[in-house]
Motif scaffolding. Structure first.
Motif, PDB file in Angstrom:
ATOM      1  N   LEU A 152       0.828  -1.206   0.000  1.00  0.00           N
ATOM      2  CA  LEU A 152       0.000   0.000   0.000  1.00  0.00           C
ATOM      3  C   LEU A 152       0.864   1.258   0.000  1.00  0.00           C
ATOM      4  N   THR A 153       1.918   1.247   0.802  1.00  0.00           N
ATOM      5  CA  THR A 153       2.825   2.393   0.861  1.00  0.00           C
ATOM      6  C   THR A 153       3.459   2.643  -0.495  1.00  0.00           C
ATOM      7  N   GLN A 154       3.916   1.586  -1.147  1.00  0.00           N
ATOM      8  CA  GLN A 154       4.519   1.734  -2.478  1.00  0.00           C
ATOM      9  C   GLN A 154       3.504   2.300  -3.472  1.00  0.00           C
ATOM     10  N   ASP A 155       2.274   1.813  -3.413  1.00  0.00           N
ATOM     11  CA  ASP A 155       1.232   2.304  -4.315  1.00  0.00           C
ATOM     12  C   ASP A 155       0.956   3.789  -4.083  1.00  0.00           C
ATOM     13  N   VAL A 156       0.857   4.198  -2.826  1.00  0.00           N
ATOM     14  CA  VAL A 156       0.583   5.597  -2.503  1.00  0.00           C
ATOM     15  C   VAL A 156       1.726   6.482  -2.993  1.00  0.00           C
ATOM     16  N   VAL A 157       2.952   6.057  -2.751  1.00  0.00           N
ATOM     17  CA  VAL A 157       4.110   6.850  -3.185  1.00  0.00           C
ATOM     18  C   VAL A 157       4.111   6.981  -4.707  1.00  0.00           C
ATOM     19  N   THR A 158       3.805   5.906  -5.409  1.00  0.00           N
ATOM     20  CA  THR A 158       3.758   5.946  -6.872  1.00  0.00           C
ATOM     21  C   THR A 158       2.667   6.901  -7.355  1.00  0.00           C
ATOM     22  N   LYS A 159       1.506   6.850  -6.726  1.00  0.00           N
ATOM     23  CA  LYS A 159       0.404   7.736  -7.134  1.00  0.00           C
ATOM     24  C   LYS A 159       0.717   9.192  -6.812  1.00  0.00           C
ATOM     25  N   ILE A 160       1.357   9.440  -5.676  1.00  0.00           N
ATOM     26  CA  ILE A 160       1.742  10.814  -5.334  1.00  0.00           C
ATOM     27  C   ILE A 160       2.755  11.323  -6.343  1.00  0.00           C
ATOM     28  N   GLY A 161       3.701  10.478  -6.727  1.00  0.00           N
ATOM     29  CA  GLY A 161       4.685  10.858  -7.735  1.00  0.00           C
ATOM     30  C   GLY A 161       4.016  11.223  -9.048  1.00  0.00           C
ATOM     31  N   ALA A 162       3.053  10.425  -9.478  1.00  0.00           N
ATOM     32  CA  ALA A 162       2.332  10.711 -10.720  1.00  0.00           C
ATOM     33  C   ALA A 162       1.552  12.012 -10.591  1.00  0.00           C
ATOM     34  N   LEU A 163       0.900  12.227  -9.459  1.00  0.00           N
ATOM     35  CA  LEU A 163       0.137  13.448  -9.220  1.00  0.00           C
ATOM     36  C   LEU A 163       1.047  14.676  -9.242  1.00  0.00           C
ATOM     37  N   LEU A 164       2.215  14.569  -8.628  1.00  0.00           N
ATOM     38  CA  LEU A 164       3.165  15.686  -8.647  1.00  0.00           C
ATOM     39  C   LEU A 164       3.623  15.991 -10.068  1.00  0.00           C
ATOM     40  N   GLY A 165       3.788  14.952 -10.870  1.00  0.00           N
ATOM     41  CA  GLY A 165       4.147  15.161 -12.270  1.00  0.00           C
ATOM     42  C   GLY A 165       3.083  15.952 -13.010  1.00  0.00           C
ATOM     43  N   ILE A 166       1.826  15.619 -12.774  1.00  0.00           N
ATOM     44  CA  ILE A 166       0.712  16.335 -13.405  1.00  0.00           C
ATOM     45  C   ILE A 166       0.683  17.787 -12.930  1.00  0.00           C
ATOM     46  N   VAL A 167       0.841  17.997 -11.627  1.00  0.00           N
ATOM     47  CA  VAL A 167       0.830  19.353 -11.073  1.00  0.00           C
ATOM     48  C   VAL A 167       1.964  20.169 -11.676  1.00  0.00           C
ATOM     49  N   CYS A 168       3.146  19.583 -11.790  1.00  0.00           N
ATOM     50  CA  CYS A 168       4.281  20.303 -12.386  1.00  0.00           C
ATOM     51  C   CYS A 168       3.983  20.713 -13.826  1.00  0.00           C
ATOM     52  N   LYS A 169       3.391  19.814 -14.597  1.00  0.00           N
ATOM     53  CA  LYS A 169       3.041  20.146 -15.986  1.00  0.00           C
ATOM     54  C   LYS A 169       2.031  21.285 -16.021  1.00  0.00           C
ATOM     55  N   MET A 170       1.039  21.248 -15.110  1.00  0.00           N
ATOM     56  CA  MET A 170       0.038  22.314 -15.081  1.00  0.00           C
ATOM     57  C   MET A 170       0.690  23.653 -14.732  1.00  0.00           C
ATOM     58  N   VAL A 171       1.587  23.653 -13.760  1.00  0.00           N
ATOM     59  CA  VAL A 171       2.266  24.886 -13.362  1.00  0.00           C
ATOM     60  C   VAL A 171       3.117  25.407 -14.523  1.00  0.00           C
ATOM     61  N   MET A 172       3.804  24.501 -15.194  1.00  0.00           N
ATOM     62  CA  MET A 172       4.637  24.924 -16.331  1.00  0.00           C
ATOM     63  C   MET A 172       3.770  25.529 -17.432  1.00  0.00           C
ATOM     64  N   ASN A 173       2.627  24.909 -17.708  1.00  0.00           N
ATOM     65  CA  ASN A 173       1.723  25.438 -18.733  1.00  0.00           C
ATOM     66  C   ASN A 173       1.186  26.808 -18.333  1.00  0.00           C
ATOM     67  N   CYS A 174       0.808  26.964 -17.068  1.00  0.00           N
ATOM     68  CA  CYS A 174       0.312  28.258 -16.578  1.00  0.00           C
ATOM     69  C   CYS A 174       1.411  29.305 -16.667  1.00  0.00           C
ATOM     70  N   THR A 175       2.607  28.926 -16.271  1.00  0.00           N
ATOM     71  CA  THR A 175       3.739  29.856 -16.317  1.00  0.00           C
ATOM     72  C   THR A 175       3.999  30.277 -17.757  1.00  0.00           C
ATOM     73  N   ARG A 176       3.971  29.327 -18.665  1.00  0.00           N
ATOM     74  CA  ARG A 176       4.188  29.622 -20.087  1.00  0.00           C
ATOM     75  C   ARG A 176       3.109  30.586 -20.591  1.00  0.00           C
ATOM     76  N   SER A 177       1.858  30.345 -20.199  1.00  0.00           N
ATOM     77  CA  SER A 177       0.764  31.224 -20.622  1.00  0.00           C
ATOM     78  C   SER A 177       0.946  32.627 -20.068  1.00  0.00           C
ATOM     79  N   ILE A 178       1.362  32.711 -18.805  1.00  0.00           N
ATOM     80  CA  ILE A 178       1.581  34.035 -18.186  1.00  0.00           C
ATOM     81  C   ILE A 178       2.717  34.749 -18.908  1.00  0.00           C
ATOM     82  N   LEU A 179       3.776  34.057 -19.233  1.00  0.00           N
ATOM     83  CA  LEU A 179       4.909  34.657 -19.933  1.00  0.00           C
ATOM     84  C   LEU A 179       4.494  35.168 -21.316  1.00  0.00           C
TER      85      LEU A 179
END
Length: 116
Positions: free
Chosen positions: A82-109
């Motif tokens: 369960l711990t491994q699964d949660v860590v993997t899902k958090i990692g994937a979620l952080l990847g999505i959040v980073c992409k969203m932030v990068m896209n927002c930053t690009r749009s603002i620029l």
């Protein structure tokens, strides 16, 4: 006397007596015909996974740790998975959040460049 025989006697003494110190254990061993040094008893205590815990009188006494039952082992394995699964899902979620932030930053620029 063989180590295994001494270990068996120590385990029996721990189960049948409230023993607070190594000196008490050495005395009981001597009463049972076992001659050993304090250093030997210390190693035996470690090898047998004997620990001190608080007894009914509130004093620390020797107790032998019980090995994990199959149920505990399977629960431990389940928790690990369960711990491994949660860590993997958090990692994937952080990847999505980073992409969203990068896209927002690009749009603002781009917007900022267009306004200037």
């Amino acid at each position: 006397m063989k180590k295994s025989e001494r270990h068996a006697i120590i385990e029996h003494l721990i189960r049948t007596h409230v023993i607070h110190t190594q000196e008490e254990l050495l005395a009981l061993l001597k009463e049972n015909g076992v001659t050993a040094t304090q250093a030997t008893i210390s190693r035996d205590i470690r090898d047998l996974k004997i620990v001190k815990s608080i007894d009914a009188s509130g004093r620390a006494s020797f107790q032998q740790l019980q090995s994990e039952s199959p149920d505990v082992q399977s629960e431990t394995q389940h928790l690990s998975q369960l711990t491994q699964d949660v860590v993997t899902k958090i990692g994937a979620l952080l990847g999505i959040v980073c992409k969203m932030v990068m896209n927002c930053t690009r749009s603002i620029l781009v917007t900022t460049s267009w306004v200037n």
